[in-house]
Motif scaffolding. Structure first.
Motif, PDB file in Angstrom:
ATOM      1  N   ASP A  17       0.818  -1.219   0.000  1.00 41.64           N
ATOM      2  CA  ASP A  17       0.000   0.000   0.000  1.00 41.64           C
ATOM      3  C   ASP A  17       0.850   1.268   0.000  1.00 41.64           C
ATOM      4  O   ASP A  17       0.379   2.326  -0.437  1.00 41.64           O
ATOM      5  CB  ASP A  17      -0.933   0.008   1.217  1.00 41.64           C
ATOM      6  N   ARG A  20       1.189   3.365  -3.206  1.00 44.59           N
ATOM      7  CA  ARG A  20       0.119   4.253  -3.644  1.00 44.59           C
ATOM      8  C   ARG A  20      -0.243   5.184  -2.486  1.00 44.59           C
ATOM      9  O   ARG A  20      -0.700   4.709  -1.445  1.00 44.59           O
ATOM     10  CB  ARG A  20      -1.122   3.463  -4.055  1.00 44.59           C
ATOM     11  N   ASP A  23      -3.789   4.750  -1.025  1.00 44.30           N
ATOM     12  CA  ASP A  23      -3.975   3.476  -0.320  1.00 44.30           C
ATOM     13  C   ASP A  23      -3.281   3.488   1.038  1.00 44.30           C
ATOM     14  O   ASP A  23      -3.741   2.827   1.980  1.00 44.30           O
ATOM     15  CB  ASP A  23      -3.444   2.324  -1.170  1.00 44.30           C
ATOM     16  N   GLU A  49      -6.004  11.222  -4.878  1.00 47.02           N
ATOM     17  CA  GLU A  49      -6.385  10.666  -6.177  1.00 47.02           C
ATOM     18  C   GLU A  49      -7.703   9.922  -6.025  1.00 47.02           C
ATOM     19  O   GLU A  49      -8.179   9.687  -4.907  1.00 47.02           O
ATOM     20  CB  GLU A  49      -5.297   9.702  -6.692  1.00 47.02           C
ATOM     21  N   CYS A  51      -9.654   7.030  -5.390  1.00 45.08           N
ATOM     22  CA  CYS A  51      -9.295   5.777  -4.714  1.00 45.08           C
ATOM     23  C   CYS A  51     -10.546   4.926  -4.561  1.00 45.08           C
ATOM     24  O   CYS A  51     -11.536   5.352  -3.939  1.00 45.08           O
ATOM     25  CB  CYS A  51      -8.673   6.086  -3.350  1.00 45.08           C
ATOM     26  N   CYS A  83      -7.146   0.380 -11.571  1.00 40.51           N
ATOM     27  CA  CYS A  83      -6.120  -0.247 -10.724  1.00 40.51           C
ATOM     28  C   CYS A  83      -5.971  -1.727 -11.055  1.00 40.51           C
ATOM     29  O   CYS A  83      -4.860  -2.264 -11.080  1.00 40.51           O
ATOM     30  CB  CYS A  83      -6.480  -0.064  -9.252  1.00 40.51           C
ATOM     31  N   ARG A  86      -3.986  -2.224 -14.293  1.00 44.27           N
ATOM     32  CA  ARG A  86      -2.557  -1.930 -14.125  1.00 44.27           C
ATOM     33  C   ARG A  86      -1.851  -3.031 -13.339  1.00 44.27           C
ATOM     34  O   ARG A  86      -0.771  -3.488 -13.710  1.00 44.27           O
ATOM     35  CB  ARG A  86      -2.379  -0.580 -13.431  1.00 44.27           C
ATOM     36  N   SER A  87      -2.469  -3.495 -12.252  1.00 48.73           N
ATOM     37  CA  SER A  87      -1.816  -4.528 -11.436  1.00 48.73           C
ATOM     38  C   SER A  87      -1.830  -5.886 -12.133  1.00 48.73           C
ATOM     39  O   SER A  87      -0.967  -6.728 -11.881  1.00 48.73           O
ATOM     40  CB  SER A  87      -2.514  -4.640 -10.077  1.00 48.73           C
ATOM     41  N   GLN A 100      -0.706  -7.174  -4.553  1.00 45.66           N
ATOM     42  CA  GLN A 100      -1.454  -5.984  -4.959  1.00 45.66           C
ATOM     43  C   GLN A 100      -2.568  -6.351  -5.930  1.00 45.66           C
ATOM     44  O   GLN A 100      -3.695  -5.855  -5.817  1.00 45.66           O
ATOM     45  CB  GLN A 100      -0.497  -4.982  -5.595  1.00 45.66           C
ATOM     46  N   ASP A 104      -6.558  -5.900  -5.526  1.00 51.24           N
ATOM     47  CA  ASP A 104      -7.360  -5.174  -6.524  1.00 51.24           C
ATOM     48  C   ASP A 104      -8.505  -6.039  -7.061  1.00 51.24           C
ATOM     49  O   ASP A 104      -9.583  -5.530  -7.378  1.00 51.24           O
ATOM     50  CB  ASP A 104      -6.469  -4.709  -7.677  1.00 51.24           C
TER      51      ASP A 104
END
Length: 391
Positions: A17, A20, A23, A49, A51, A83, A86-87, A100, A104
């Motif tokens: 976390d 980010r 997070d 951002e 979230c 998210c 991307r992860s 992560q 997500d």
């Protein structure tokens, strides 16, 4: 709040976390016990951002209507999908990226399930069913959110019993964990086939048909899994709002099931009558349910303690496993036999003492009768009295 915090930390946080900033703020928010401090931390994270978990917290703890919650969950979905994508690309680059991505995935599934439930609560049941089916198809291994139970309830609302049976065929498997929703929905479908024509008097005369026997066995199975549900369905005990957390086979699960499914039982003609006539027979089949079960593991004694923590005892008396009560005749006969045996033993051991006791007892017992007889003799003429004594 403590259980909620544990769940939130399990689903919505991970060791990475700190990568980010938002997070990192939310990690503190999920550990916070004060609701207002949690909400403030969520707003702080959104200033950094968009979230997804911050939107989730606000939807669950700040929103006052379902429509407002749905709006926040849609914002959460937009952020969560970004998210997740991307992860997903980085998940094979190391253990922290894998953790992560797992987090997500949990967030995305949680948001989609909540959106489906918002649609269900707002009356868009068909839309909710489609969302749940798509979610189960996209993430078939994530059964911890029990999406199939929400799907069963929505399909029952649509009275789409064929699809309900199809979902049960998949999830009511011997290798999968059971729940009150699965067991009692299976019983409802079997009861639906016979309940409209079921009569206890007729059944006692001719015996149960094969379909009726299947329905009764399904009811017994459901009651063995959670014996607290029938009293709520039959409105023998008042309902309260179900708690956020429930315990399988406990009173909390029974309240939650009956709260959402009572209308479906009422809709099937005769289903509650069949339940009323047959559910208590389960306890005759399982004489010692706390030590030995018939179809499931023995009923866990610890559920009562856990339910007392989950349910508000000020407004609700926690249900416990029904104790087997012996009929009064059996208790009376056992007491009389024990008393007679004790008298026989004492008479054998102490005959003289018991003789004195018997004379004293009989004289005390017949003293009122002798007094009445003396009064009658003094009032009646002697000739009439002699005739009565001869009779």
């Amino acid at each position: 709040m403590n259980l909620s915090a544990q769940d939130h930390q399990t689903f919505f946080t991970c060791d990475s976390d700190h990568l980010r900033p938002a997070d990192a703020v939310m990690q503190k928010a999920w550990r916070e016990r004060n609701p207002q401090a949690r909400i403030s931390a969520a707003h702080e994270a959104l200033e950094v951002e968009d979230c997804a978990t911050a939107f989730i917290l606000l939807a669950e703890e700040e929103a006052t209507t379902i429509m407002e919650a749905e709006r926040l969950f849609k914002q959460a979905l937009k952020a969560g999908e970004g998210c997740y994508r991307r992860s997903q690309q980085l998940q094979h680059h190391g253990t922290q990226y894998e953790a992560q991505h797992r987090r997500d995935t949990n967030v995305l599934v949680y948001i989609k399930r909540r959106l489906a439930m918002c649609s269900r609560k707002l009356g868009r049941t068909r839309e909710a069913v489609k969302m749940m089916r798509d979610l189960m198809k996209e993430f078939p291994l994530l059964s911890m959110f029990n999406i199939h139970e929400n799907l069963l309830e929505s399909l029952l609302e649509l009275q789409n019993y064929a699809d309900v049976q199809a979902v049960l065929a998949k999830y009511d498997d011997i290798s999968l964990p059971k729940s009150a929703t699965i067991c009692y929905t299976a019983a409802l479908l079997k009861a639906r086939a016979v309940s409209d024509k079921f009569s206890p008097e007729a059944a006692s005369r001719r015996g149960l048909s094969t379909a009726e026997m299947n329905a009764v066995e399904a009811i017994h199975r459901a009651v063995e899994f959670n014996p607290h549900v029938p009293k709520y369905l039959l409105e023998m005990k008042s309902l309260i709002l179900p708690p956020e957390h429930i315990l399988k086979r406990g009173d909390s699960e029974a309240i939650a099931y009956a709260f959402f499914h009572l209308q479906h039982w009422k809709r099937v003609e005769g289903a509650l009558n069949l339940l009323h006539c047959t559910w208590e027979g389960t306890f005759r089949m399982i004489p010692y349910p706390l030590e030995k079960g018939h179809l499931f593991y023995p009923y866990p004694i610890c559920t009562e303690t856990a339910d007392r923590e989950l349910l508000p005892t000020v407004f609700h008396e926690v249900s416990v496993y029904p104790k087997k009560e012996l009929p009064f005749f059996i208790l009376f006969t056992a007491g009389l036999c024990s008393f007679t045996a004790m008298l026989a033993l004492l008479t054998h051991q102490f005959p003289e003492l018991m003789g004195v006791f018997a004379k004293a007892f009989l004289s005390t017992l017949f003293a009122p009768l002798n007094f009445i007889m003396e009064k009658v003799e003094s009032i009646l003429p002697s000739s009439l009295w002699h005739q009565l004594t001869r009779i």
